[in-house]
Design a protein around this motif. Structure first.
Motif, PDB file in Angstrom:
ATOM      1  N   PRO A  92       0.834  -1.277   0.011  1.00 41.23           N
ATOM      2  CA  PRO A  92       0.076   0.029  -0.085  1.00 41.23           C
ATOM      3  C   PRO A  92       0.902   1.289   0.128  1.00 41.23           C
ATOM      4  CG  PRO A  92      -1.073  -1.580   1.399  1.00 41.23           C
ATOM      5  CD  PRO A  92       0.134  -2.330   0.909  1.00 41.23           C
ATOM      6  N   VAL A  93       1.901   1.383   0.778  1.00 38.34           N
ATOM      7  CA  VAL A  93       2.951   2.466   0.695  1.00 38.34           C
ATOM      8  C   VAL A  93       4.355   1.870   0.549  1.00 38.34           C
ATOM      9  CG1 VAL A  93       3.717   4.457   1.957  1.00 38.34           C
ATOM     10  CG2 VAL A  93       1.468   3.718   2.740  1.00 38.34           C
ATOM     11  N   LEU A  94       4.693   2.403  -0.842  1.00 32.64           N
ATOM     12  CA  LEU A  94       6.309   2.219  -1.282  1.00 32.64           C
ATOM     13  C   LEU A  94       7.059   3.622  -0.958  1.00 32.64           C
ATOM     14  CD1 LEU A  94       8.216   0.211  -2.276  1.00 32.64           C
ATOM     15  CD2 LEU A  94       7.524   1.058  -4.804  1.00 32.64           C
ATOM     16  N   ILE A  95       8.148   3.171  -0.397  1.00 35.15           N
ATOM     17  CA  ILE A  95       8.960   4.511  -0.365  1.00 35.15           C
ATOM     18  C   ILE A  95      10.290   3.822  -0.966  1.00 35.15           C
ATOM     19  CG2 ILE A  95      10.471   5.711   1.388  1.00 35.15           C
ATOM     20  CD1 ILE A  95       8.244   5.595   3.441  1.00 35.15           C
ATOM     21  N   ILE A  96      11.007   4.503  -1.893  1.00 36.92           N
ATOM     22  CA  ILE A  96      12.035   4.504  -2.724  1.00 36.92           C
ATOM     23  C   ILE A  96      13.123   5.648  -2.061  1.00 36.92           C
ATOM     24  CG2 ILE A  96      13.333   4.061  -4.541  1.00 36.92           C
ATOM     25  CD1 ILE A  96      10.600   3.246  -6.084  1.00 36.92           C
ATOM     26  N   ASP A  97      14.025   5.307  -1.371  1.00 37.87           N
ATOM     27  CA  ASP A  97      14.764   6.264  -0.766  1.00 37.87           C
ATOM     28  C   ASP A  97      16.300   6.214  -1.789  1.00 37.87           C
ATOM     29  OD1 ASP A  97      16.045   8.222   0.705  1.00 37.87           O
ATOM     30  OD2 ASP A  97      16.828   6.668   2.131  1.00 37.87           O
ATOM     31  N   ASP A  98      16.495   7.311  -2.494  1.00 41.28           N
ATOM     32  CA  ASP A  98      17.599   7.458  -3.334  1.00 41.28           C
ATOM     33  C   ASP A  98      17.289   6.813  -4.504  1.00 41.28           C
ATOM     34  OD1 ASP A  98      19.705   8.407  -4.659  1.00 41.28           O
ATOM     35  OD2 ASP A  98      21.290   7.190  -3.200  1.00 41.28           O
ATOM     36  N   LEU A  99      17.062   7.286  -5.574  1.00 44.77           N
ATOM     37  CA  LEU A  99      16.309   6.857  -6.915  1.00 44.77           C
ATOM     38  C   LEU A  99      17.557   6.673  -7.675  1.00 44.77           C
ATOM     39  CD1 LEU A  99      13.886   5.860  -8.688  1.00 44.77           C
ATOM     40  CD2 LEU A  99      13.784   8.401  -9.709  1.00 44.77           C
ATOM     41  N   GLU A 100      18.662   7.544  -7.627  1.00 42.25           N
ATOM     42  CA  GLU A 100      19.542   7.472  -8.665  1.00 42.25           C
ATOM     43  C   GLU A 100      20.228   6.097  -9.061  1.00 42.25           C
ATOM     44  OE1 GLU A 100      23.800   9.908  -9.784  1.00 42.25           O
ATOM     45  OE2 GLU A 100      22.757  10.065  -7.830  1.00 42.25           O
ATOM     46  N   PRO A 101      20.429   5.225  -7.898  1.00 41.61           N
ATOM     47  CA  PRO A 101      21.210   3.919  -8.266  1.00 41.61           C
ATOM     48  C   PRO A 101      20.300   3.061  -9.145  1.00 41.61           C
ATOM     49  CG  PRO A 101      21.420   4.526  -6.017  1.00 41.61           C
ATOM     50  CD  PRO A 101      20.494   5.449  -6.664  1.00 41.61           C
ATOM     51  N   LEU A 102      19.009   3.070  -9.096  1.00 43.07           N
ATOM     52  CA  LEU A 102      18.208   2.278 -10.056  1.00 43.07           C
ATOM     53  C   LEU A 102      18.206   2.764 -11.398  1.00 43.07           C
ATOM     54  CD1 LEU A 102      16.153   0.194 -10.461  1.00 43.07           C
ATOM     55  CD2 LEU A 102      14.346   1.999  -9.671  1.00 43.07           C
ATOM     56  N   LEU A 103      18.342   4.247 -11.617  1.00 39.46           N
ATOM     57  CA  LEU A 103      18.362   4.783 -12.777  1.00 39.46           C
ATOM     58  C   LEU A 103      19.671   4.304 -13.400  1.00 39.46           C
ATOM     59  CD1 LEU A 103      16.504   8.221 -12.154  1.00 39.46           C
ATOM     60  CD2 LEU A 103      15.337   5.959 -12.948  1.00 39.46           C
ATOM     61  N   ARG A 104      20.533   4.266 -12.703  1.00 37.87           N
ATOM     62  CA  ARG A 104      22.028   3.994 -13.586  1.00 37.87           C
ATOM     63  C   ARG A 104      21.996   2.399 -13.856  1.00 37.87           C
ATOM     64  NH1 ARG A 104      24.488   6.814  -8.972  1.00 37.87           N
ATOM     65  NH2 ARG A 104      24.935   4.813  -8.125  1.00 37.87           N
ATOM     66  N   THR A 105      21.104   1.593 -13.433  1.00 42.47           N
ATOM     67  CA  THR A 105      21.133   0.267 -13.770  1.00 42.47           C
ATOM     68  C   THR A 105      20.421   0.001 -15.026  1.00 42.47           C
ATOM     69  OG1 THR A 105      21.127  -0.336 -11.391  1.00 42.47           O
ATOM     70  CG2 THR A 105      20.316  -2.064 -12.945  1.00 42.47           C
ATOM     71  N   GLU A 106      20.801  -1.182 -15.979  1.00 46.31           N
ATOM     72  CA  GLU A 106      20.188  -1.390 -17.146  1.00 46.31           C
ATOM     73  C   GLU A 106      18.712  -1.770 -16.823  1.00 46.31           C
ATOM     74  OE1 GLU A 106      21.143  -4.360 -21.005  1.00 46.31           O
ATOM     75  OE2 GLU A 106      22.474  -4.521 -19.062  1.00 46.31           O
ATOM     76  N   LYS A 107      18.016  -1.421 -17.504  1.00 43.24           N
ATOM     77  CA  LYS A 107      16.388  -1.675 -17.518  1.00 43.24           C
ATOM     78  C   LYS A 107      15.903  -1.111 -16.047  1.00 43.24           C
ATOM     79  CE  LYS A 107      16.790  -6.026 -20.238  1.00 43.24           C
ATOM     80  NZ  LYS A 107      16.244  -7.253 -20.376  1.00 43.24           N
ATOM     81  N   GLY A 108      16.740  -0.240 -15.251  1.00 40.18           N
ATOM     82  CA  GLY A 108      16.168   0.194 -14.128  1.00 40.18           C
ATOM     83  C   GLY A 108      14.818   1.265 -14.569  1.00 40.18           C
ATOM     84  N   ASP A 109      15.170   1.885 -15.450  1.00 42.54           N
ATOM     85  CA  ASP A 109      14.027   3.023 -15.844  1.00 42.54           C
ATOM     86  C   ASP A 109      12.808   2.366 -16.205  1.00 42.54           C
ATOM     87  OD1 ASP A 109      12.635   5.322 -16.358  1.00 42.54           O
ATOM     88  OD2 ASP A 109      13.618   5.293 -18.469  1.00 42.54           O
ATOM     89  N   GLN A 110      12.946   1.136 -17.096  1.00 38.68           N
ATOM     90  CA  GLN A 110      12.107   0.195 -17.527  1.00 38.68           C
ATOM     91  C   GLN A 110      11.245  -0.161 -16.317  1.00 38.68           C
ATOM     92  OE1 GLN A 110      13.039  -3.369 -19.565  1.00 38.68           O
ATOM     93  NE2 GLN A 110      11.285  -3.145 -20.954  1.00 38.68           N
ATOM     94  N   LEU A 111      11.784  -0.968 -15.294  1.00 38.55           N
ATOM     95  CA  LEU A 111      11.165  -1.441 -14.259  1.00 38.55           C
ATOM     96  C   LEU A 111      10.514  -0.417 -13.474  1.00 38.55           C
ATOM     97  CD1 LEU A 111      10.539  -3.766 -12.102  1.00 38.55           C
ATOM     98  CD2 LEU A 111      13.066  -2.891 -11.086  1.00 38.55           C
ATOM     99  N   LEU A 112      11.026   0.593 -13.393  1.00 34.65           N
ATOM    100  CA  LEU A 112      10.400   1.753 -12.453  1.00 34.65           C
ATOM    101  C   LEU A 112       9.172   2.183 -13.416  1.00 34.65           C
ATOM    102  CD1 LEU A 112      10.487   4.092 -10.480  1.00 34.65           C
ATOM    103  CD2 LEU A 112      11.810   5.442 -11.957  1.00 34.65           C
ATOM    104  N   SER A 113       9.059   2.344 -14.369  1.00 33.36           N
ATOM    105  CA  SER A 113       7.811   2.577 -15.318  1.00 33.36           C
ATOM    106  C   SER A 113       6.988   1.635 -14.969  1.00 33.36           C
ATOM    107  CB  SER A 113       8.272   2.625 -16.798  1.00 33.36           C
ATOM    108  OG  SER A 113       6.935   3.022 -17.575  1.00 33.36           O
ATOM    109  N   LEU A 114       7.067   0.324 -15.477  1.00 31.53           N
ATOM    110  CA  LEU A 114       6.274  -0.814 -15.106  1.00 31.53           C
ATOM    111  C   LEU A 114       5.719  -0.553 -13.675  1.00 31.53           C
ATOM    112  CD1 LEU A 114       8.322  -3.584 -16.960  1.00 31.53           C
ATOM    113  CD2 LEU A 114       6.048  -2.409 -17.889  1.00 31.53           C
ATOM    114  N   MET A 115       6.462  -0.743 -12.606  1.00 32.35           N
ATOM    115  CA  MET A 115       6.188  -0.760 -11.248  1.00 32.35           C
ATOM    116  C   MET A 115       5.077   0.495 -10.947  1.00 32.35           C
ATOM    117  SD  MET A 115       8.720  -0.276  -7.973  1.00 32.35           S
ATOM    118  CE  MET A 115       9.440   1.445  -8.621  1.00 32.35           C
ATOM    119  N   LEU A 116       5.610   1.788 -11.325  1.00 34.85           N
ATOM    120  CA  LEU A 116       4.727   2.873 -11.212  1.00 34.85           C
ATOM    121  C   LEU A 116       3.414   2.877 -11.887  1.00 34.85           C
ATOM    122  CD1 LEU A 116       7.376   6.022 -11.453  1.00 34.85           C
ATOM    123  CD2 LEU A 116       6.315   4.694  -9.268  1.00 34.85           C
TER     124      LEU A 116
END
Length: 230
Positions: A92-116
């Motif tokens: 119900p409540v998701l907290i992602i602290d410090d987004l940058e490492p995920l965005l630097r990872t291959e397919k990180g942006d794709q996963l973030l989009s699907l998750m959101l």
């Protein structure tokens, strides 16, 4: 210090972020989609993790999942168990602290989009923190969704806030018999720590718990310099 809103220092520079996060506890017509941005040592992690820890203590632990962007990046890289990714999409409540490492990872942006998108579909709360302003984040697939988030900025504590932080640490680690820290002692601690909160906390903990310090009734600036520089 223990993660809790009880030791978080609220001031004008972070009040908007605190108010937005705490709105989850009240009636909301739509789920919270919050992006908290601010520089290193601004207190972003202290805020979101303190709020999550209090939620767990109040019995809402199963409804809050707090993790870091690095945690998600590692899970993606090493193909973690599906249960981890299910929590990202369904808690119900998701907290992602410090987004940058995920965005630097291959397919990180794709996963973030699907998750959101999945969280939006279910009407769930999502809170993200970042040192990089949202407008400067390298995004492709998740850009449209993140641009719809409420963005609040959190500023580092001023000198008054740093003094309040030192006093919180004194109360956290001290005892009834710990030496009193004078106002000039607190100012000296902050100066010697160059304003770094971890160093302020560690110095105060040492000064109110170490037996070489606790034998004294009061510690002033000269005593601080003596005890911390030997």
């Amino acid at each position: 210090m223990r993660e809790s809103m009880g030791v978080f220092i609220e001031n004008q520079g972070n009040a908007s972020a605190v108010k937005a996060l705490e709105s989850i506890n009240g009636p909301r017509p739509v789920p919270l989609r919050l992006f908290i941005e601010g520089p290193h040592h601004a207190g972003k992690s202290a805020l979101v993790r303190g709020w999550a820890e209090d939620a767990a203590k109040n019995g809402a632990g199963d409804s809050v999942f707090a993790c870091s962007g690095a945690d998600i990046a590692i899970a993606l890289q090493f193909e973690a168990d599906d249960s981890f990714f299910e929590k990202l999409g369904s808690t119900p409540v998701l907290i992602i602290d410090d987004l940058e490492p995920l965005l630097r990872t291959e397919k990180g942006d794709q996963l973030l989009s699907l998750m959101l998108h999945e969280r939006d579909r279910q009407g769930l709360h999502t809170v993200i923190t970042s040192q990089i302003p949202l407008t400067e984040c390298t995004l492709e697939e998740s850009r449209e969704t993140l641009d719809s988030f409420e963005v609040v900025t959190i500023e580092p504590l001023d000198e008054e806030g740093k003094r309040a932080f030192a006093r919180k640490a004194e109360a956290e680690y001290g005892s009834e018999t710990h030496p009193e820290l004078s106002d000039d002692a607190v100012a000296c601690i902050i100066e010697l720590a160059n304003g770094r909160f971890a160093d302020i906390e560690n110095a105060v903990r040492y000064l109110v718990t170490d037996e070489d310090c606790t034998s004294r009734e009061t510690l002033d600036a000269s005593a601080i310099k003596e005890l911390l520089h030997r």
